[in-house]
Scaffold this motif. Structure first.
Motif, PDB file in Angstrom:
ATOM      1  N   ILE A   8       0.937  -1.211   0.151  1.00  0.00           N
ATOM      2  CA  ILE A   8       0.178   0.001  -0.022  1.00  0.00           C
ATOM      3  C   ILE A   8       0.953   1.245  -0.036  1.00  0.00           C
ATOM      4  O   ILE A   8       1.606   1.289   0.984  1.00  0.00           O
ATOM      5  CB  ILE A   8      -0.831  -0.108   1.176  1.00  0.00           C
ATOM      6  CG1 ILE A   8      -1.753  -1.085   1.394  1.00  0.00           C
ATOM      7  CG2 ILE A   8      -1.641   1.299   1.413  1.00  0.00           C
ATOM      8  CD1 ILE A   8      -2.803  -1.183   2.358  1.00  0.00           C
TER       9      ILE A   8
ATOM     10  N   LYS B  77      -2.943   1.236  10.927  1.00  0.00           N
ATOM     11  CA  LYS B  77      -3.244   1.563   9.614  1.00  0.00           C
ATOM     12  C   LYS B  77      -3.865   0.488   8.661  1.00  0.00           C
ATOM     13  O   LYS B  77      -5.023   0.960   7.805  1.00  0.00           O
ATOM     14  CB  LYS B  77      -1.821   1.576   8.718  1.00  0.00           C
ATOM     15  CG  LYS B  77      -1.206   2.843   9.045  1.00  0.00           C
ATOM     16  CD  LYS B  77       0.081   3.133   8.145  1.00  0.00           C
ATOM     17  CE  LYS B  77       0.928   4.526   8.375  1.00  0.00           C
ATOM     18  NZ  LYS B  77       1.735   4.690   7.502  1.00  0.00           N
TER      19      LYS B  77
ATOM     20  N   TYR C  63      -7.438   1.166   6.675  1.00  0.00           N
ATOM     21  CA  TYR C  63      -7.575   1.005   5.048  1.00  0.00           C
ATOM     22  C   TYR C  63      -8.672  -0.074   4.927  1.00  0.00           C
ATOM     23  O   TYR C  63      -8.914  -0.186   3.651  1.00  0.00           O
ATOM     24  CB  TYR C  63      -6.239   0.289   4.726  1.00  0.00           C
ATOM     25  CG  TYR C  63      -5.053   1.428   4.615  1.00  0.00           C
ATOM     26  CD1 TYR C  63      -5.224   2.776   4.828  1.00  0.00           C
ATOM     27  CD2 TYR C  63      -3.614   0.960   4.602  1.00  0.00           C
ATOM     28  CE1 TYR C  63      -4.254   3.602   4.686  1.00  0.00           C
ATOM     29  CE2 TYR C  63      -2.794   1.857   4.669  1.00  0.00           C
ATOM     30  CZ  TYR C  63      -2.963   3.079   4.770  1.00  0.00           C
ATOM     31  OH  TYR C  63      -1.790   4.070   4.826  1.00  0.00           O
TER      32      TYR C  63
ATOM     33  N   ALA D  29     -11.530   1.212   2.817  1.00  0.00           N
ATOM     34  CA  ALA D  29     -11.197   1.697   1.743  1.00  0.00           C
ATOM     35  C   ALA D  29     -11.955   1.055   0.494  1.00  0.00           C
ATOM     36  O   ALA D  29     -12.234  -0.141   0.636  1.00  0.00           O
ATOM     37  CB  ALA D  29      -9.747   1.591   1.389  1.00  0.00           C
TER      38      ALA D  29
END
Length: 330
Positions: A35, A278, A282, A285
């Motif tokens: 990522i 994180k 994510y 997303a």
């Protein structure tokens, strides 16, 4: 079998017990997925919403895809490490337990070298009895001459070991062997040696730390020949350690290793299972349309990408559709 609790000599200083061991290992690993905040080959563009704004990332996998529960089987990998941490923490806290006195507890004081007076022997016997009553360990002293062992043994430690196994048929004694030359001229250097030999059953009470402390104390007293005799040095060393011999203790030196391994487990598991802050962020997303269009919500003012949500991700209000934008732009 018995083993040394430490010893010393007039010319060579003291040596400590070393009948313990420890070990550990660590490893590392990392996810194969990538990522980034800028485009790279094989990546798609994704968007997630944070504080009324849009955040874009590029990834070569779908970060919002729900992970299979089978992935948690990986937790089995950490079982040995968790057991090791528990073992380290358990060993850090030491609680002595008095020995079962199912053995011959007669106190042995054999002054073969004739260096202990009758009054000193009486004091030693009384102190040894107090030590035995508190710990269940029976102390013993045997004094010998250097000539008794130097020609047949490489060290007093080896000779003390043989004295122990030939004198006692248990692992619950703490034998001190003192040795000096048979003939000592007045005022001359006395080439003395001494060795502690403890049975294996005493290890819970005479730990490495306890053995080392007693070793240092006796060595220091024997070097003060103007203040202590051989007999009074042995008696004083035991007497001074009776009060605290059964106290519980914490080995603080073990804790840094345990904390390091715990941190390793948590960090490694978080990376492997996608549980980092994180990774969790994510998971919200979604893939952006190729012709992505940002729109500001008329209710809360938050920005979102048209076509990526069914309601405003910031306030939950109805979202505008792409067809509505086309009509508004005509």
């Amino acid at each position: 079998m018995p083993h040394s609790s430490g010893g010393g000599s007039h010319g060579g200083g003291s040596h400590h017990s070393s009948h313990h061991s420890s070990g550990g290992h660590s490893g590392s690993g990392g996810p194969a997925h990538k990522i980034r905040h800028s485009a790279f080959p094989g990546a798609k563009r994704y968007v997630y919403y944070n504080k009324d704004k849009t955040e874009y990332i590029y990834a070569n996998y779908d970060p919002g895809k729900k992970q299979s529960k089978a992935r948690y089987i990986l937790l089995l990998f950490y079982v040995p490490f968790i057991i090791a941490v528990i073992s380290m923490l358990a060993s850090a806290v030491h609680v002595p337990h008095r020995l079962n006195t199912d053995y011959n507890t007669d106190i042995v004081i054999e002054d073969r070298a004739n260096v202990i007076s009758d009054s000193e022997e009486k004091s030693i016997r009384e102190t040894f009895k107090k030590f035995y009553n508190k710990t269940g360990i029976t102390p013993a002293v045997i004094t010998v001459n250097n000539e008794d062992w130097e020609s047949n043994y490489t060290s007093l430690e080896n000779y003390a070991y043989e004295l122990y196994v030939n004198t006692f048929d248990d692992e619950k004694h703490w034998l001190y062997v003192y040795s000096q030359p048979r003939n000592v001229a007045d005022g001359s250097f006395v080439d003395w040696y001494w060795e502690g030999m403890q049975g294996n059953d005493t290890d819970n009470i005479i730990t490495t730390n306890v053995g080392n402390e007693c070793t240092d104390d006796l060595q220091k007293k024997l070097l003060q020949n103007g203040k202590y005799t051989v007999g009074s040095a042995i008696e004083a060393t035991f007497r001074e350690h009776i009060s605290g011999i059964m106290n519980s203790s914490v080995n603080w030196a073990v804790l840094p290793g345990a904390l390091f391994m715990t941190a390793f487990i948590v960090l490694h598991a978080s990376l492997m299972l996608g549980l980092t802050p994180k990774s969790i962020k994510y998971r919200k997303a979604v893939e952006c349309p190729k012709d992505a269009v940002e729109y500001r919500c008329t209710y809360c003012g938050g920005i979102y990408v048209v076509g990526t949500c069914i309601s405003c991700p910031h306030c939950g209000a109805p979202v505008v559709k792409k067809s509505d934008l086309e009509i508004m732009n005509e």
